[in-house]
Design a protein around this motif. Sequence first.
Motif, short mmCIF file in Angstrom:
data_model
loop_
_atom_site.label_atom_id
_atom_site.label_comp_id
_atom_site.label_asym_id
_atom_site.label_seq_id
_atom_site.Cartn_x
_atom_site.Cartn_y
_atom_site.Cartn_z
N CYS A 272 0.87 -1.17 0.00
CA CYS A 272 0.00 0.00 0.00
C CYS A 272 0.91 1.21 0.00
O CYS A 272 1.69 1.37 0.92
N ALA A 273 0.88 2.04 -1.05
CA ALA A 273 1.80 3.16 -1.17
C ALA A 273 1.10 4.45 -0.80
O ALA A 273 -0.03 4.69 -1.19
N ILE A 274 1.80 5.26 -0.05
CA ILE A 274 1.30 6.57 0.34
C ILE A 274 2.23 7.60 -0.26
O ILE A 274 3.37 7.69 0.13
N SER B 52 9.94 11.05 -7.04
CA SER B 52 8.81 10.26 -6.56
C SER B 52 9.19 9.66 -5.22
O SER B 52 10.19 8.95 -5.12
N VAL B 53 8.43 9.95 -4.20
CA VAL B 53 8.74 9.50 -2.85
C VAL B 53 7.52 8.79 -2.29
O VAL B 53 6.41 9.30 -2.35
N SER B 54 7.70 7.59 -1.74
CA SER B 54 6.56 6.87 -1.20
C SER B 54 6.95 6.09 0.03
O SER B 54 8.11 5.85 0.31
N VAL C 210 12.40 7.26 -4.81
CA VAL C 210 12.72 6.81 -3.46
C VAL C 210 11.49 6.17 -2.85
O VAL C 210 10.37 6.71 -2.96
N ALA C 211 11.65 5.03 -2.19
CA ALA C 211 10.54 4.36 -1.52
C ALA C 211 11.03 3.76 -0.21
O ALA C 211 12.21 3.40 -0.07
N LEU C 212 10.13 3.66 0.75
CA LEU C 212 10.44 3.06 2.04
C LEU C 212 9.87 1.65 2.05
O LEU C 212 8.67 1.44 1.89
N ASP C 213 10.73 0.66 2.24
CA ASP C 213 10.34 -0.74 2.31
C ASP C 213 10.71 -1.25 3.70
O ASP C 213 11.83 -1.70 3.93
N GLY C 214 9.78 -1.16 4.64
CA GLY C 214 10.07 -1.52 6.02
C GLY C 214 11.07 -0.55 6.60
O GLY C 214 10.84 0.65 6.65
N ASP C 215 12.23 -1.08 7.02
CA ASP C 215 13.28 -0.23 7.58
C ASP C 215 14.36 0.10 6.55
O ASP C 215 15.43 0.58 6.91
#
Length: 272
Positions: A17-19, A29-31, A63-68
């Motif tokens: 689920c991307a925010i 692009s940052v999510s 750039v994306a955040l995948d957990g930590d």
Amino acid sequence: MPAYAEPFALIALSAFCAIALSACGSGSSVSSEAEADSDGTVSGEVTATLHNAYQWFGANVTVALDGDTVVIEATGRPDHTSPYWNPNNASGLYVAPDPNVTTVSHMSPGYIEDYNNLFTLRAPASPTRAASSSATSLGPVGIAVSGAPIFNDQEGPNVNLEIGVIQGFDSNGAHTGPQTYHYHLEPKAISNDDEALVGVIADGFFLYGRQCYSTPGTYPTDLDASGGHTSVTQHSQGEAEYHYHIMNEFYLGAYYLLFPEDYQGTPSSISN
């Protein structure tokens, strides 16, 4: 591989689920991501947050955040002018070589458009200092805000930059090869004797210009051997944090190296 100026997709990490977050002053692009179960419910609560500095990476970086873990992907193509763009100027970013900086006969072969890359770095969202430093190697050691990779002070195995290549650098301390445009020296289109964010190094720590935001208009005097120290930055929201600087020390009497020393964190490889 994606063509320049066309949006490129993140490699699928998992169902998520991307925010989307707004990129202040940036086209990046940052999510933020959390894993979704087959029934659509979200599990695997995200425990990390995406650092504010990533909002200032340009449109050629995703750039994306995948957990930590922060997943940074870059096209390898800068968002600024250079004589290494094709002179037909289809990119709109070609400029003629500055004769005070670049010797045309020493320019590396290949135009920026000749290469299709997708550099990927998976770095910790909250990097920490390692028990001991580790040496950089040839190839990318970081990703700049422009979308091009950062290299160290070596042109080849035990080959320093002054051996025949530095004369071909553009005004951003960069050239092409192998198969990508990349920086070795202070990139003036990004940071020119200031405290601007330059990029992120492979251990997850950010690299800033020669000046220090915490003491405006001055150069830090407490840097370690890698050009790092702990202080407040313009992106750290008032909290002191470890980061690197381009060290304000001449290389060959005229240049400033981007990142010639060891990693102070635990580096991840930058794949392509």
